[in-house]
Design an enzyme around this catalytic site. Sequence first.
Site, PDB file in Angstrom:
ATOM      1  N   GLY A  41     -12.936 -61.942  19.621  1.00 21.00           N
ATOM      2  CA  GLY A  41     -12.588 -60.638  20.619  1.00 21.00           C
ATOM      3  C   GLY A  41     -12.717 -59.315  19.319  1.00 21.00           C
ATOM      4  N   VAL A  43     -14.545 -56.082  16.516  1.00 22.31           N
ATOM      5  CA  VAL A  43     -14.106 -54.763  16.554  1.00 22.31           C
ATOM      6  C   VAL A  43     -13.369 -54.205  17.660  1.00 22.31           C
ATOM      7  CG1 VAL A  43     -14.110 -53.015  15.504  1.00 22.31           C
ATOM      8  CG2 VAL A  43     -14.856 -54.645  14.337  1.00 22.31           C
ATOM      9  N   ILE A 185     -13.470 -41.308  16.039  1.00 26.21           N
ATOM     10  CA  ILE A 185     -11.990 -42.750  15.136  1.00 26.21           C
ATOM     11  C   ILE A 185     -11.409 -41.216  14.617  1.00 26.21           C
ATOM     12  CG2 ILE A 185     -12.295 -44.418  13.696  1.00 26.21           C
ATOM     13  CD1 ILE A 185     -14.874 -45.065  14.345  1.00 26.21           C
ATOM     14  N   VAL A 238     -15.879 -33.583   0.581  1.00 25.27           N
ATOM     15  CA  VAL A 238     -14.587 -34.242   0.413  1.00 25.27           C
ATOM     16  C   VAL A 238     -15.815 -34.631  -1.480  1.00 25.27           C
ATOM     17  CG1 VAL A 238     -13.190 -36.000  -0.011  1.00 25.27           C
ATOM     18  CG2 VAL A 238     -13.511 -34.861   2.059  1.00 25.27           C
ATOM     19  N   ASP A 312     -23.770 -53.897  18.210  1.00 31.06           N
ATOM     20  CA  ASP A 312     -23.807 -52.714  16.973  1.00 31.06           C
ATOM     21  C   ASP A 312     -24.940 -52.608  15.982  1.00 31.06           C
ATOM     22  OD1 ASP A 312     -21.374 -51.497  18.174  1.00 31.06           O
ATOM     23  OD2 ASP A 312     -20.134 -51.064  16.423  1.00 31.06           O
ATOM     24  N   HIS A 444      -7.245 -36.380  48.106  1.00 30.54           N
ATOM     25  CA  HIS A 444      -6.486 -35.392  47.617  1.00 30.54           C
ATOM     26  C   HIS A 444      -5.086 -34.958  47.562  1.00 30.54           C
ATOM     27  CE1 HIS A 444      -5.477 -30.848  47.144  1.00 30.54           C
ATOM     28  NE2 HIS A 444      -4.514 -30.281  47.395  1.00 30.54           N
TER      29      HIS A 444
END
Lengths: 471, 483
Positions: A41, A43, A185, A238, A312, A444
């Site tokens: 499955g 990520v 995220i 940061v 990805d 509607h």
Amino acid sequence: MNSIETEVVVVGGGPGGYAAAFYAADHGKKVLLIEREPRLGGVCLNRGCIPSKALLYATHMITEARESAKRGISFQDPTVNLDQLREWKNGIIQKLSQGIAGLAKRRGVEVIQGRGYFDDGQTLRVETEEGQQFVKFEQAVIAVGSQSALPKAFDLGNKRIMTSRGALEIEDIPEKLLIVGGGYIGMEMGTVYAALGSKVVMVEAMEGILMGADKDLVKPVVTQAQETFEEIRTQAKVQKMATQGKQILVQMEHDGEAREELYDRVLVAVGRKPNCADMGLENTQVQLDDRGFIQVDDNMRTNESKIYAIGDVIGGVMLAHKASKEARIAVNHILGDNLKPESFIIPAVVFTDPEIAWCGLTESEAKQKDIPVKVAKFPWAASGRALSFDRTEGMTKLILDPDSERILGVGITGPNAGEMIAEGVVAIEMGATAEDLANCVHPHPTLSETLMEAAEVFYGKATHVASPKRK
Amino acid sequence: MEVKLPNLGEGAESGTVVSLLVSSGDTVEKDQTLIEIENEKAVAPIPAPAAGKIGEIRISEGDSVSVGQVILILDDGAGGGDSSESSDSGESSSQGSKPAAPASSGSAPSGGGPRPGGMPMAPAPGFGFGFPQGMSAPAAAPSNLPSLHDIWIPGAVVHSADSSAAKAGFSPPASPSIRRTAAELGIDLMKVPGSGSGGRITTEDLKAYVGALHQAVEVLMGHLQAMSAGPGAAPAPEKPKPKSIDFSQWGEVKKEPLSSLRKTISRRMTEHWNDIPHVTQFDSVDVTDLNALRKKLAPSYKEKGARLTMTPFVMKALVQALDKHSVFASSLDEATQELVYKQYRHVGIAVDTEAGLVVPVIRDVDKKSLLELSAELSEMAEKAKDRKLSGDDMSGGVITISNQGAIGGAHFTPIVNKPEVAIVGLGRGAMQPAVVGEKILPRLMMPVTLSYDHRVIDGGTAARFMVDFVEAFKEFNEENSAA
């Protein structure tokens, strides 16, 4: 030494990998699926789409219950049993993961748990707990996905500095949560933790949050987040983090001012990096781009003629449904379809509250590329359905070709935007015009009417909006 | 037995059925003509190989048939033919069962013409294709070809690369399944006009476009064929369709359909006349002595079964002249722009038959005696009258003789029998006052004409040829002409 011969080996069992494996098996190929995790499955299923949506749903109840008071229905303050919540969430993951394993079995796709490592352009070495296995393949599909990037400066080995993976485990409800990164995220996890009661501070280096989407779509989300979050700081950076007792000391710069603050947890959501760094690609002709993503052609084939890559790991928008589509393109090519694949549009959904969804051309992209478009917007304040559940901040808009009136893009913000965007995808892929959409009867009272009415707005004849005649 | 198309000779592989002379159930004699096949050389009758009853007929008039193809089934009482005949019948009959190719060609219909695959046409009015107005037809052949990109479908939207959609990277508006089909067909949807809202391409649009491409290819093939017919030859302008004149308004008429042979002659003569710039040279030959010689020799020829006419003498004289002027035995190869000099001396003889003109060819005239030529001429004349000449009998000539002497008349201008470059016409010999030396004497003068292809032969050459041809008649004497 153990050697297996197969026609197709798929490395990675996420929504790209298992889609490729199943599609190839359905076309009669002998398929081997390699997954390093115990559960299939990827990520998406284990630490992405599904658990985050489960948590968003569960925690949304808290917000809803609170909001309900003004409508005359009040609840006591909720108590949260984190273990039970986590168990429920994990139960969903397990059910889905088992479902995929069952589908693999029924298709005769053999699943091997282990790490895949290419010895050459036709051999995959799989390192399993029992030892090594060598897989001789005719074609391989790399679908190893990506993982959250954790910049070295933040990687202190402190589990209170989390990526999305850790955040989804909800070990506790931090009193003060810093989220670094205002992408989807960060926004989604921020919504979960804020609902659970954390004081959430979001820090984003760019000038806005959710930069990919049109500003007018993002605005209601920001307005809402400004209410539920403690603070949203854009153009803030940061610089340093340090462990201080059970807290994290964070140094950052915002508005030209240096700040030092203590947080109970930090979520770093600054992007994702491909998982292909250590899988022996140097032993093949597979080429990476300068950001480490695998380079492929239109048919998802790498420089190594027998190896394909999808999802990805080849970059672009990192969405499960993009990987699944690419899986089909790669397998079609393996099956001998040499046609250049048709271009397709990939819808995007941000599951914040309200949701944002869009597909096709965005208004900002049109502006940036100097493409003339016409935009028709329908505000949900004019939708009876939106009013009936007290959410009128939403908006539906169409981006249109000014000459042909063809629908080039659809953007929706509001609850259920993610469900509604599919109609936009169909309209665009079918080459529909605003008139086509306006002429289709929508039920509607539903939010789907807003798509039809947005098209009617374009012609200045929307029933529920009085607008100056455009044409 | 299966009756197959026999060898047509001259390497001809196929021909067109110009007439079908028998019907299923007819009883035929051996050698009775079954059909007439026309190819570029001749109209050839195909005789029945045996007597019998006609069974199934596998061809019809207008069909193109090739050598070896089964024409019809003949029940010769032998019980179904031998096995070697039927062994290749599968292939033959599958050829034979092909539907006759429709002869439609040329202009593209503006409405729903025939579509590939029998797909129903889009109901949209005015679909078809054409070339944009104002697109001039340049004279030079290669640039005369229309570009496929110029195909347009009236009423539909042509997609622009400048549109916002195109700039945003979208393919032309069409459903994913239509885009897929187009990709499979190798068709760029940018070129397919869309009739739907916003120029959306429907299945019908794609079909119409494929149909238009198909038509365009046919037109292009026509252009290419016109071009290959000759360098620089512009495509022939469309001939207006002939209109009938009602002659009965001026009096009684009687109508008769043209025979297939007449149609062929008509087409050929038009073609030869149009293709060849003709010049005709006139002269007369004094055949007084030659005719006397012929009369003297005739009985001995008759004894050997041959009738000695003037024609063998003319043939012999002609081949002598050809040896001196070989260009008259040449052909122009228009494809390669070469002159082909034929080293053989086959001479065509125009024969007047009831059905019309046919031209059998006598081979190797230079190597044959007057007797042999006389015998062969009689044989050919006989065959011609019975319509039994084969394609072989009528092909391969290097020059043709048209002798009207037996009928009458003087000079006339014969039409060159393409691909030959010259033809000799003979009139009836008549007694005329001729100047011989210082005297005027009655002499038998035969009118001679020579029509030639001025593309290949110039006037001077023709005059010299005529002089030598006339001179060659003086060469005959009792010794070299005896049977």
